[in-house]
Design a protein around this motif. Structure first.
Motif, PDB file in Angstrom:
ATOM      1  N   ASN A 180       0.838  -1.191   0.000  1.00 30.01           N
ATOM      2  CA  ASN A 180       0.000   0.000   0.000  1.00 30.01           C
ATOM      3  C   ASN A 180       0.875   1.243   0.000  1.00 30.01           C
ATOM      4  O   ASN A 180       1.673   1.436   0.925  1.00 30.01           O
ATOM      5  CB  ASN A 180      -0.898   0.010   1.243  1.00 30.01           C
ATOM      6  CG  ASN A 180      -1.806  -1.196   1.303  1.00 30.01           C
ATOM      7  OD1 ASN A 180      -2.478  -1.512   0.336  1.00 30.01           O
ATOM      8  ND2 ASN A 180      -1.813  -1.892   2.425  1.00 30.01           N
ATOM      9  N   PRO A 181       0.752   2.090  -1.007  1.00 25.79           N
ATOM     10  CA  PRO A 181       1.591   3.289  -1.038  1.00 25.79           C
ATOM     11  C   PRO A 181       1.270   4.212   0.123  1.00 25.79           C
ATOM     12  O   PRO A 181       0.116   4.273   0.576  1.00 25.79           O
ATOM     13  CB  PRO A 181       1.247   3.933  -2.383  1.00 25.79           C
ATOM     14  CG  PRO A 181      -0.118   3.435  -2.702  1.00 25.79           C
ATOM     15  CD  PRO A 181      -0.174   2.040  -2.143  1.00 25.79           C
ATOM     16  N   PRO A 182       2.250   4.941   0.633  1.00 24.31           N
ATOM     17  CA  PRO A 182       1.996   5.849   1.751  1.00 24.31           C
ATOM     18  C   PRO A 182       1.228   7.079   1.300  1.00 24.31           C
ATOM     19  O   PRO A 182       1.023   7.313   0.100  1.00 24.31           O
ATOM     20  CB  PRO A 182       3.407   6.232   2.208  1.00 24.31           C
ATOM     21  CG  PRO A 182       4.218   6.160   0.951  1.00 24.31           C
ATOM     22  CD  PRO A 182       3.652   5.000   0.185  1.00 24.31           C
ATOM     23  N   PHE A 183       0.803   7.859   2.268  1.00 27.61           N
ATOM     24  CA  PHE A 183       0.232   9.161   1.941  1.00 27.61           C
ATOM     25  C   PHE A 183       0.761  10.176   2.942  1.00 27.61           C
ATOM     26  O   PHE A 183       1.299   9.837   3.997  1.00 27.61           O
ATOM     27  CB  PHE A 183      -1.301   9.140   1.903  1.00 27.61           C
ATOM     28  CG  PHE A 183      -1.981   8.781   3.189  1.00 27.61           C
ATOM     29  CD1 PHE A 183      -2.381   9.764   4.088  1.00 27.61           C
ATOM     30  CD2 PHE A 183      -2.256   7.459   3.506  1.00 27.61           C
ATOM     31  CE1 PHE A 183      -3.035   9.446   5.271  1.00 27.61           C
ATOM     32  CE2 PHE A 183      -2.908   7.117   4.695  1.00 27.61           C
ATOM     33  CZ  PHE A 183      -3.299   8.115   5.571  1.00 27.61           C
TER      34      PHE A 183
ATOM     35  N   GLY B 217       8.935  20.454   0.578  1.00 28.10           N
ATOM     36  CA  GLY B 217       9.554  19.389  -0.200  1.00 28.10           C
ATOM     37  C   GLY B 217       8.534  18.535  -0.922  1.00 28.10           C
ATOM     38  O   GLY B 217       8.817  17.388  -1.272  1.00 28.10           O
ATOM     39  N   ALA B 218       7.349  19.095  -1.182  1.00 26.92           N
ATOM     40  CA  ALA B 218       6.254  18.313  -1.773  1.00 26.92           C
ATOM     41  C   ALA B 218       6.627  17.722  -3.124  1.00 26.92           C
ATOM     42  O   ALA B 218       6.294  16.564  -3.420  1.00 26.92           O
ATOM     43  CB  ALA B 218       5.004  19.185  -1.904  1.00 26.92           C
ATOM     44  N   ALA B 219       7.328  18.493  -3.947  1.00 22.06           N
ATOM     45  CA  ALA B 219       7.702  17.984  -5.272  1.00 22.06           C
ATOM     46  C   ALA B 219       8.643  16.790  -5.151  1.00 22.06           C
ATOM     47  O   ALA B 219       8.516  15.803  -5.888  1.00 22.06           O
ATOM     48  CB  ALA B 219       8.360  19.095  -6.093  1.00 22.06           C
TER      49      ALA B 219
ATOM     50  N   GLU C 291       9.918  10.947  -5.229  1.00 22.76           N
ATOM     51  CA  GLU C 291      10.545   9.803  -4.570  1.00 22.76           C
ATOM     52  C   GLU C 291       9.523   8.736  -4.139  1.00 22.76           C
ATOM     53  O   GLU C 291       9.891   7.589  -3.911  1.00 22.76           O
ATOM     54  CB  GLU C 291      11.364  10.266  -3.368  1.00 22.76           C
ATOM     55  CG  GLU C 291      12.560  11.132  -3.774  1.00 22.76           C
ATOM     56  CD  GLU C 291      13.641  11.186  -2.719  1.00 22.76           C
ATOM     57  OE1 GLU C 291      13.554  10.454  -1.710  1.00 22.76           O
ATOM     58  OE2 GLU C 291      14.590  11.962  -2.903  1.00 22.76           O
ATOM     59  N   PHE C 292       8.252   9.132  -4.054  1.00 26.42           N
ATOM     60  CA  PHE C 292       7.184   8.180  -3.745  1.00 26.42           C
ATOM     61  C   PHE C 292       6.137   8.282  -4.859  1.00 26.42           C
ATOM     62  O   PHE C 292       5.093   8.920  -4.688  1.00 26.42           O
ATOM     63  CB  PHE C 292       6.542   8.486  -2.395  1.00 26.42           C
ATOM     64  CG  PHE C 292       7.425   8.247  -1.206  1.00 26.42           C
ATOM     65  CD1 PHE C 292       7.564   6.978  -0.669  1.00 26.42           C
ATOM     66  CD2 PHE C 292       8.135   9.287  -0.626  1.00 26.42           C
ATOM     67  CE1 PHE C 292       8.377   6.746   0.436  1.00 26.42           C
ATOM     68  CE2 PHE C 292       8.954   9.076   0.466  1.00 26.42           C
ATOM     69  CZ  PHE C 292       9.084   7.792   1.007  1.00 26.42           C
ATOM     70  N   PRO C 293       6.397   7.675  -6.019  1.00 25.48           N
ATOM     71  CA  PRO C 293       5.509   7.862  -7.180  1.00 25.48           C
ATOM     72  C   PRO C 293       4.058   7.456  -6.945  1.00 25.48           C
ATOM     73  O   PRO C 293       3.160   7.972  -7.600  1.00 25.48           O
ATOM     74  CB  PRO C 293       6.161   6.979  -8.256  1.00 25.48           C
ATOM     75  CG  PRO C 293       7.566   6.803  -7.822  1.00 25.48           C
ATOM     76  CD  PRO C 293       7.545   6.805  -6.332  1.00 25.48           C
ATOM     77  N   GLY C 294       3.828   6.526  -6.020  1.00 26.70           N
ATOM     78  CA  GLY C 294       2.452   6.105  -5.775  1.00 26.70           C
ATOM     79  C   GLY C 294       1.773   6.820  -4.634  1.00 26.70           C
ATOM     80  O   GLY C 294       0.599   6.563  -4.333  1.00 26.70           O
TER      81      GLY C 294
ATOM     82  N   LYS D 114      -0.880  20.302  -6.777  1.00 19.82           N
ATOM     83  CA  LYS D 114      -2.216  19.947  -7.249  1.00 19.82           C
ATOM     84  C   LYS D 114      -2.306  20.059  -8.768  1.00 19.82           C
ATOM     85  O   LYS D 114      -2.912  19.205  -9.434  1.00 19.82           O
ATOM     86  CB  LYS D 114      -3.250  20.853  -6.584  1.00 19.82           C
ATOM     87  CG  LYS D 114      -4.692  20.656  -7.058  1.00 19.82           C
ATOM     88  CD  LYS D 114      -5.279  19.356  -6.586  1.00 19.82           C
ATOM     89  CE  LYS D 114      -6.773  19.280  -6.890  1.00 19.82           C
ATOM     90  NZ  LYS D 114      -7.368  17.994  -6.500  1.00 19.82           N
ATOM     91  N   ARG D 115      -1.712  21.115  -9.322  1.00 17.68           N
ATOM     92  CA  ARG D 115      -1.744  21.278 -10.781  1.00 17.68           C
ATOM     93  C   ARG D 115      -0.930  20.184 -11.467  1.00 17.68           C
ATOM     94  O   ARG D 115      -1.292  19.702 -12.537  1.00 17.68           O
ATOM     95  CB  ARG D 115      -1.216  22.654 -11.178  1.00 17.68           C
ATOM     96  CG  ARG D 115      -2.152  23.806 -10.834  1.00 17.68           C
ATOM     97  CD  ARG D 115      -1.811  25.064 -11.619  1.00 17.68           C
ATOM     98  NE  ARG D 115      -0.493  25.567 -11.291  1.00 17.68           N
ATOM     99  CZ  ARG D 115      -0.245  26.437 -10.304  1.00 17.68           C
ATOM    100  NH1 ARG D 115      -1.244  26.854  -9.535  1.00 17.68           N
ATOM    101  NH2 ARG D 115       0.969  26.871 -10.070  1.00 17.68           N
ATOM    102  N   ALA D 116       0.178  19.804 -10.855  1.00 17.63           N
ATOM    103  CA  ALA D 116       1.049  18.794 -11.460  1.00 17.63           C
ATOM    104  C   ALA D 116       0.470  17.384 -11.344  1.00 17.63           C
ATOM    105  O   ALA D 116       0.598  16.579 -12.266  1.00 17.63           O
ATOM    106  CB  ALA D 116       2.431  18.846 -10.817  1.00 17.63           C
ATOM    107  N   PHE D 117      -0.161  17.095 -10.207  1.00 19.81           N
ATOM    108  CA  PHE D 117      -0.687  15.747  -9.944  1.00 19.81           C
ATOM    109  C   PHE D 117      -2.114  15.831  -9.423  1.00 19.81           C
ATOM    110  O   PHE D 117      -2.373  15.507  -8.250  1.00 19.81           O
ATOM    111  CB  PHE D 117       0.207  15.025  -8.927  1.00 19.81           C
ATOM    112  CG  PHE D 117       1.657  14.965  -9.291  1.00 19.81           C
ATOM    113  CD1 PHE D 117       2.118  14.094 -10.268  1.00 19.81           C
ATOM    114  CD2 PHE D 117       2.580  15.797  -8.657  1.00 19.81           C
ATOM    115  CE1 PHE D 117       3.463  14.035 -10.605  1.00 19.81           C
ATOM    116  CE2 PHE D 117       3.925  15.747  -8.985  1.00 19.81           C
ATOM    117  CZ  PHE D 117       4.374  14.861  -9.969  1.00 19.81           C
ATOM    118  N   PRO D 118      -3.053  16.268 -10.242  1.00 23.49           N
ATOM    119  CA  PRO D 118      -4.421  16.496  -9.742  1.00 23.49           C
ATOM    120  C   PRO D 118      -5.079  15.268  -9.137  1.00 23.49           C
ATOM    121  O   PRO D 118      -5.857  15.386  -8.188  1.00 23.49           O
ATOM    122  CB  PRO D 118      -5.177  16.979 -10.989  1.00 23.49           C
ATOM    123  CG  PRO D 118      -4.338  16.537 -12.150  1.00 23.49           C
ATOM    124  CD  PRO D 118      -2.929  16.570 -11.676  1.00 23.49           C
ATOM    125  N   SER D 119      -4.770  14.084  -9.642  1.00 21.01           N
ATOM    126  CA  SER D 119      -5.426  12.879  -9.125  1.00 21.01           C
ATOM    127  C   SER D 119      -4.790  12.366  -7.847  1.00 21.01           C
ATOM    128  O   SER D 119      -5.347  11.483  -7.189  1.00 21.01           O
ATOM    129  CB  SER D 119      -5.387  11.774 -10.187  1.00 21.01           C
ATOM    130  OG  SER D 119      -4.045  11.373 -10.446  1.00 21.01           O
TER     131      SER D 119
END
Length: 306
Positions: free
Chosen positions: A9-12, A121-123, A128-131, A177-182
Motif C-alpha cells: 500500500n503506497p503511503p500518503f 519538499g512536496a515535489a 521519490e514516492f511515485p504512488g 495539485k496542478r502537477a498531480f491532480p489525481s
C-alpha cells in the motif's frame, strides 16, 4: 538493523499550513486499524542536501524532532543508525516508518506522515514516492494567523511572517495539485469539522481504505474560530485578507462584496478556463498524434485481400 519492509500500500502525506487541522486529521486517521503514523518527521522540510552537514546537524540535533522520536519509541542511537544506512530522504522515511510500525502498530498495513512543513519538499516527495497520495487541509488564513499569534503550539507574532506560513504552504501545494491532480485531495477545515463523518469517508475513499463507522465512533470535532476574539484588530485582519488574497480566493474564502476579491475571483475563473482549454487542446493533440501513428506510412504495402 533489518532492511525496511515495503508495504504494497503506497503511503500518503498530510500537508498544509501549520495550525490548519493537520494534527486533528492525523489523530482521526490513526484510529483506522490499517493506518499508522508517527509524530512529525520533517524529513522533507529542509532544502539542504540529504546527509550533508547542515541536514544531518538539524535532523540529529533539533530539540523538537528529538522529542518526537522519544514519543515514537525510537532512540537517538537507533535514529543515527537509520540515518547512516539511508541513501535518500525516502530511504530514511521508509526505514523510520518500518521500525515505528513494528513497535507501535504491527497490525497496520500502511504508514502515513503528517509534517505540515514538508510542503516545502512536496515535489520531491511526489518524485521519490511515485504512488503516494497527498491530503491538503486548508483553513481560513484569518484563523491560522490568529492562532499563530496566540502561540498555543508555536508563536509567530509578526503578521507578515504568519501570513507567509499560510501563503507559502498554499503556493507550494497549489503547484503540486496542478502537477498531480489525481494524487492530491484538498480538504476544507471548516467543512471537515462541521461534518467529520462525511470528511472521513471522502478521505478513505480517496485513499482506497475501507470505512467502518465503529472505527471513528468517538470522534468529535468543533471548528475553532478567532476572527471575533479580538486577537487580531480589524486593521490586521484586513492586512491578512490582502496578503493572502490569491490563496483565499482559490480556496473559497473570497468575499463577493469586496471589489478586490471580486477581481481576484474573476481572474481565478479566467485562469481556470484557460487551463481547461489548454488541457482539452493537449488531449485533442494527443489523440490526433495517436491516430497519425496508426496510419500506414508512404509506400507502405496495403494488406492483401481475399
Amino acid at each position: 538493523m533489518t532492511e525496511p519492509s515495503i508495504s504494497a500500500n503506497p503511503p500518503f502525506f498530510i500537508l498544509g499550513c501549520v495550525r490548519s487541522g493537520t494534527t486533528m486529521l492525523r489523530n482521526i486517521l490513526r484510529k483506522h486499524p490499517n493506518l499508522a503514523s508517527p509524530e512529525e518527521t520533517h524529513f522533507f522540510r529542509w532544502s539542504e542536501p540529504f546527509r550533508g552537514p547542515v541536514y544531518t546537524h538539524v535532523a540529529t540535533s533539533n530539540v523538537t524532532l528529538k522529542r518526537h522520536r522519544q514519543i515514537d519509541g525510537i532512540s537517538e542511537e537507533e535514529f543515527g543508525e537509520l540515518l547512516a544506512l539511508s541513501t535518500s530522504r525516502a530511504d530514511l522515511c521508509r526505514r523510520y516508518m518500518s521500525l515505528y510500525m513494528s513497535r507501535a502498530k504491527p497490525g497496520a498495513a500502511r504508514w502515513f506522515d503528517k509534517s505540515p512543513q514538508n510542503a516545502y519538499g512536496a515535489a520531491m516527495i511526489a518524485s521519490e514516492f511515485p504512488g503516494a497520495r497527498f491530503l491538503h487541509i486548508v483553513r481560513n488564513p484569518i484563523n491560522v494567523v490568529a492562532s499563530l499569534r496566540i502561540g498555543k503550539v508555536m508563536k509567530v507574532a509578526d503578521l507578515v511572517g504568519a501570513c507567509s506560513y499560510w501563503n507559502e504552504a498554499e503556493a507550494n501545494l497549489a503547484v503540486l495539485k496542478r502537477a498531480f491532480p489525481s494524487r492530491v485531495l484538498e480538504l476544507s477545515y471548516e467543512a471537515f469539522t462541521a461534518n467529520p463523518s462525511a470528511g472521513i469517508q471522502e478521505v478513505l475513499q480517496f485513499l482506497g481504505e475501507p470505512f467502518d463507522a465503529k472505527f471513528f465512533a468517538d470522534v468529535v470535532t468543533e471548528e475553532v474560530r478567532h476572527d471575533k476574539s479580538g486577537v487580531l484588530s480589524e486593521e490586521e485582519m484586513s492586512t491578512v485578507r490582502t496578503l493572502c488574497r490569491t490563496g483565499r480566493v482559490r480556496h473559497g474564502y473570497g468575499d463577493p462584496t469586496d471589489e478586490a476579491d471580486q477581481a481576484a475571483i474573476k481572474q481565478a475563473a479566467q485562469r481556470q478556463k484557460r487551463s481547461a482549454q489548454a488541457k482539452a487542446a493537449r488531449t485533442a493533440a494527443a489523440k490526433t498524434a495517436k491516430k497519425d501513428r496508426k496510419k500506414p506510412g508512404p509506400g507502405a504495402q496495403e494488406p492483401a485481400s481475399d
